[in-house]
Scaffold this motif. Structure first.
Motif, PDB file in Angstrom:
ATOM      1  N   ALA A   1       0.826  -1.205   0.000  1.00  0.00           N
ATOM      2  CA  ALA A   1       0.000   0.000   0.000  1.00  0.00           C
ATOM      3  C   ALA A   1       0.861   1.255   0.000  1.00  0.00           C
ATOM      4  CB  ALA A   1      -0.928  -0.004   1.222  1.00  0.00           C
TER       5      ALA A   1
ATOM      6  N   LEU B   1      -0.060   3.597  -3.219  1.00  0.00           N
ATOM      7  CA  LEU B   1      -0.814   4.831  -3.003  1.00  0.00           C
ATOM      8  C   LEU B   1      -0.062   6.071  -3.501  1.00  0.00           C
ATOM      9  CD1 LEU B   1      -2.448   4.160   0.492  1.00  0.00           C
ATOM     10  CD2 LEU B   1      -3.570   4.248  -1.737  1.00  0.00           C
TER      11      LEU B   1
ATOM     12  N   VAL C   1      -4.349   3.459  -6.846  1.00  0.00           N
ATOM     13  CA  VAL C   1      -4.910   3.929  -5.578  1.00  0.00           C
ATOM     14  C   VAL C   1      -6.007   2.989  -5.101  1.00  0.00           C
ATOM     15  CG1 VAL C   1      -6.124   5.834  -4.457  1.00  0.00           C
ATOM     16  CG2 VAL C   1      -4.310   6.315  -6.082  1.00  0.00           C
ATOM     17  N   TYR C   2      -6.802   2.461  -6.011  1.00  0.00           N
ATOM     18  CA  TYR C   2      -7.862   1.511  -5.641  1.00  0.00           C
ATOM     19  C   TYR C   2      -7.264   0.262  -5.001  1.00  0.00           C
ATOM     20  CZ  TYR C   2     -11.399  -2.103  -6.349  1.00  0.00           C
ATOM     21  OH  TYR C   2     -12.275  -3.156  -6.171  1.00  0.00           O
TER      22      TYR C   2
ATOM     23  N   SER D   1      -5.750   1.134  -1.567  1.00  0.00           N
ATOM     24  CA  SER D   1      -6.740   1.412  -0.531  1.00  0.00           C
ATOM     25  C   SER D   1      -7.252   0.142   0.136  1.00  0.00           C
ATOM     26  CB  SER D   1      -7.920   2.181  -1.137  1.00  0.00           C
ATOM     27  OG  SER D   1      -8.602   1.387  -2.101  1.00  0.00           O
TER      28      SER D   1
ATOM     29  N   TRP E   1     -11.896  -2.317   6.523  1.00  0.00           N
ATOM     30  CA  TRP E   1     -12.999  -2.418   5.569  1.00  0.00           C
ATOM     31  C   TRP E   1     -13.833  -3.660   5.857  1.00  0.00           C
ATOM     32  CZ3 TRP E   1     -14.077   1.638   2.676  1.00  0.00           C
ATOM     33  CH2 TRP E   1     -13.073   2.488   2.238  1.00  0.00           C
TER      34      TRP E   1
ATOM     35  N   PRO F   1      -8.492   4.014   7.117  1.00  0.00           N
ATOM     36  CA  PRO F   1      -8.290   3.886   5.665  1.00  0.00           C
ATOM     37  C   PRO F   1      -8.542   5.172   4.902  1.00  0.00           C
ATOM     38  CG  PRO F   1     -10.255   2.705   6.368  1.00  0.00           C
ATOM     39  CD  PRO F   1      -9.526   3.094   7.603  1.00  0.00           C
TER      40      PRO F   1
ATOM     41  N   VAL G   1      -5.428   6.841   2.860  1.00  0.00           N
ATOM     42  CA  VAL G   1      -5.507   6.947   1.408  1.00  0.00           C
ATOM     43  C   VAL G   1      -5.407   8.405   0.972  1.00  0.00           C
ATOM     44  CG1 VAL G   1      -7.021   6.620  -0.579  1.00  0.00           C
ATOM     45  CG2 VAL G   1      -6.784   4.806   1.117  1.00  0.00           C
TER      46      VAL G   1
ATOM     47  N   LEU H   1     -10.309  10.514  -6.189  1.00  0.00           N
ATOM     48  CA  LEU H   1     -10.126   9.856  -4.896  1.00  0.00           C
ATOM     49  C   LEU H   1     -11.468   9.485  -4.278  1.00  0.00           C
ATOM     50  CD1 LEU H   1      -7.195  11.903  -3.290  1.00  0.00           C
ATOM     51  CD2 LEU H   1      -7.113   9.679  -4.428  1.00  0.00           C
TER      52      LEU H   1
ATOM     53  N   LEU I   1     -12.624   5.629  -3.396  1.00  0.00           N
ATOM     54  CA  LEU I   1     -13.070   5.198  -2.077  1.00  0.00           C
ATOM     55  C   LEU I   1     -14.478   4.607  -2.139  1.00  0.00           C
ATOM     56  CD1 LEU I   1     -11.656   8.130   0.073  1.00  0.00           C
ATOM     57  CD2 LEU I   1     -10.810   5.784  -0.032  1.00  0.00           C
TER      58      LEU I   1
ATOM     59  N   ARG J   1     -14.101   1.164  -3.594  1.00  0.00           N
ATOM     60  CA  ARG J   1     -13.538   0.253  -2.595  1.00  0.00           C
ATOM     61  C   ARG J   1     -14.602  -0.170  -1.582  1.00  0.00           C
ATOM     62  NH1 ARG J   1     -10.407  -3.621  -2.134  1.00  0.00           N
ATOM     63  NH2 ARG J   1      -9.053  -2.493  -3.583  1.00  0.00           N
TER      64      ARG J   1
END
Length: 516
Positions: free
Chosen positions: A309, A313, A343-344, A347, A354, A382, A386, A420, A424, A427
């Motif tokens: 990560a 990221l 980024v996905y 995250s 999550w 998270p 992120v 972003l 999110l 995700r």
């Protein structure tokens, strides 16, 4: 197995291994023609619906990566070779070429054959197939992304083919190396690959070789494959068979999950178990630490995912910013999409909270009725991690490209923020996934046949599909503010769909979250 077969195979371990595998391949429970017909049909439909249009679009557009000389192509070849070796090593740590069917492995382990006899025979065949697949993948990517095949008479064409052959030779060996060697030896190989790639790239870009840098970039992987293969095959006799049996059992279970439509359950089998730092979650007075500290500690308990990560990221944030800052550039849309995808992925690796939120939403009666701090407890870390990691990398990329055109800085900031938010939301949609809805298995009759398999495919990768489609939609919007609002709307739809997956309606969940 008949007596004649045994008497013929007793003289040579290779023939005995071949006889056992031949007998196992012709067992009575293997797939029939009808069972294989639907996967083949679905693959053809996927190729026609997704692959062919993408290939046509790429080939009719401007070349993404022009290779005008050997000095310009050598660093690209070195990067491809290094990435192939690293990817093969990492794949070998999870699913290597020695992973067999548990029953077949048990049969071999119960015989008088040494591990080097049956594992070596199987490994050589699989490495050959992997080498051919890697060669085909590298040649296809070169055909789509570069202009190397657009000039048949160019001197770079045979050199590029030689580089593809070298990469196809070293990648399978690195795949086997990643499975049978220790973590320390894999790190040494990865570091040596990086140093060699940098040295060859610098030497190939200089005028010392007189335009022969690609030949060097092709010869080094081929020589490395020859040296590594001798060493790695000699170590097959010392393979930990108990560990290999556990890996084979886990791979068989994951394959069953994947074939039955629950790919996320298959991936859960390869999620590392948290280790250490248990006492760091509690203060000296016995109280739990704050939400951010708890999330950071839980992330550090799975160090491999946290390191991934930490790499994805910032890299994704930088690529995302470079894509939106210069929309007229040749690779702007590609950079934007790749950055959003990075980024996905990052995250999801940044923390396990999550899945904690999913468990609290789906198992509410078991966890009580006090829902006041659910979102803060599970999403604080998270979201902050992120936004902070990707935001800092985005700011650094903007400063590196400064000064921008008039108004471009504000537009780029809006597009990055909208991306972003979209990531999110996607995700959240991905992590609220539970079991495969039976409605997806209902037939969809079209002139092309039953397309219900496409729904299952889209459901498996819904988060990534939402990110890529959202980026394409944002790229077509006339203004940055409109694109940011569109991204926010798509993220809201993802959140709503994720809540529906857990069995909650937004109104009921809002009422439950307001209770203390």
């Amino acid at each position: 197995m008949t007596t004649d077969t045994l008497s013929m195979a007793e003289t040579d371990p290779k023939d005995r291994v071949h006889a056992v595998r031949h007998r196992y391949a012709h067992r009575g429970d293997r797939g029939t023609v009808r069972e294989w017909a639907y996967p083949v049909y679905l693959t053809v439909v996927l190729v026609l619906v997704y692959v062919v249009p993408v290939v046509h679009l790429v080939r009719t557009a401007r070349t993404l990566l022009p290779l005008e000389s050997s000095a310009a192509a050598t660093p690209v070849a070195c990067l491809v070779a290094a990435a192939a070796v690293w990817g093969a090593q990492l794949t070998g740590r999870f699913w290597g070429p020695l992973v067999l069917k548990p029953f077949l492995l048990h049969v071999f382990m119960s015989t008088d054959l040494s591990p080097a006899d049956y594992l070596g025979t199987i490994a050589r065949r699989r490495l050959l197939y992997a080498g051919l697949g890697t060669l085909l993948a590298v040649v296809t990517a070169t055909f789509l992304v570069t202009d190397l095949f657009d000039r048949p008479g160019s001197v770079l064409l045979p050199q590029g083919v030689a580089v593809a052959v070298g990469v196809g030779a070293v990648a399978p060996v690195a795949w086997l190396w990643g499975q049978v060697r220790t973590v320390r030896e894999n790190l040494l190989l990865a570091a040596g690959t990086a140093v060699t790639a940098v040295a060859v790239a610098l030497l190939g870009s200089s005028p010392l070789l007189g335009g022969g840098g690609l030949w060097l970039a092709a010869g080094v992987p081929a020589a490395a494959a020859a040296l590594l293969s001798r060493s790695v095959f000699r170590s097959l006799h010392a393979v930990d068979l108990a560990r290999l049996a556990r890996e084979s059992a886990r791979a068989a279970e994951a394959q069953t999950f994947a074939w039955t439509g629950t790919l996320h359950h298959a991936l859960d089998l390869y999620r590392p178990e948290p280790r250490g730092l248990t006492s760091a979650l509690i203060r000296r007075d016995g109280r739990l630490r704050g939400h951010l500290v708890q999330g950071a500690v839980r992330a550090l308990r799975t160090r491999g995912r946290t390191i991934a990560a930490a790499a994805f990221l910032p890299a994704g944030g930088a690529l995302l910013t470079l894509g939106v800052a210069e929309p007229d550039a040749r690779t702007a849309t590609l950079s934007w999409a790749v950055g959003a995808a990075a980024v996905y992925w990052g995250s999801g690796w940044v923390g396990e909270t999550w899945r904690g939120l999913r468990d609290e939403l789906t198992l509410a009666p078991l966890l009580g009725e006090r829902w006041g701090g659910t979102l803060a407890r599970t999403l604080a870390w998270p979201l902050v991690a992120v936004v902070t990691a990707a935001g800092l990398a985005s700011g650094a990329a903007l400063l590196a490209r400064w000064p921008l055109q008039d108004g471009r800085a504000a537009d780029a900031s809006l597009l990055v923020a909208g991306s972003l938010v979209l990531v999110l939301g996607a995700r959240f949609l991905r992590e609220m996934k539970t079991d495969l809805p039976v409605e997806l298995l209902l037939p969809i009759i079209t002139p092309l046949g039953d397309l219900s398999g496409l729904r299952v495919f889209a459901w498996q990768f819904d988060g990534l599909v939402a990110v890529l489609l959202g980026v394409l939609v944002m790229n077509e919007m006339p203004s940055a503010s409109g694109a940011a609002l569109t991204a926010s709307g798509l993220a809201a739809c993802c959140v709503w769909a994720g809540l529906r997956r857990t069995g909650w309606s937004p109104r009921t969940l809002a009422a439950r979250l307001g209770r203390t």
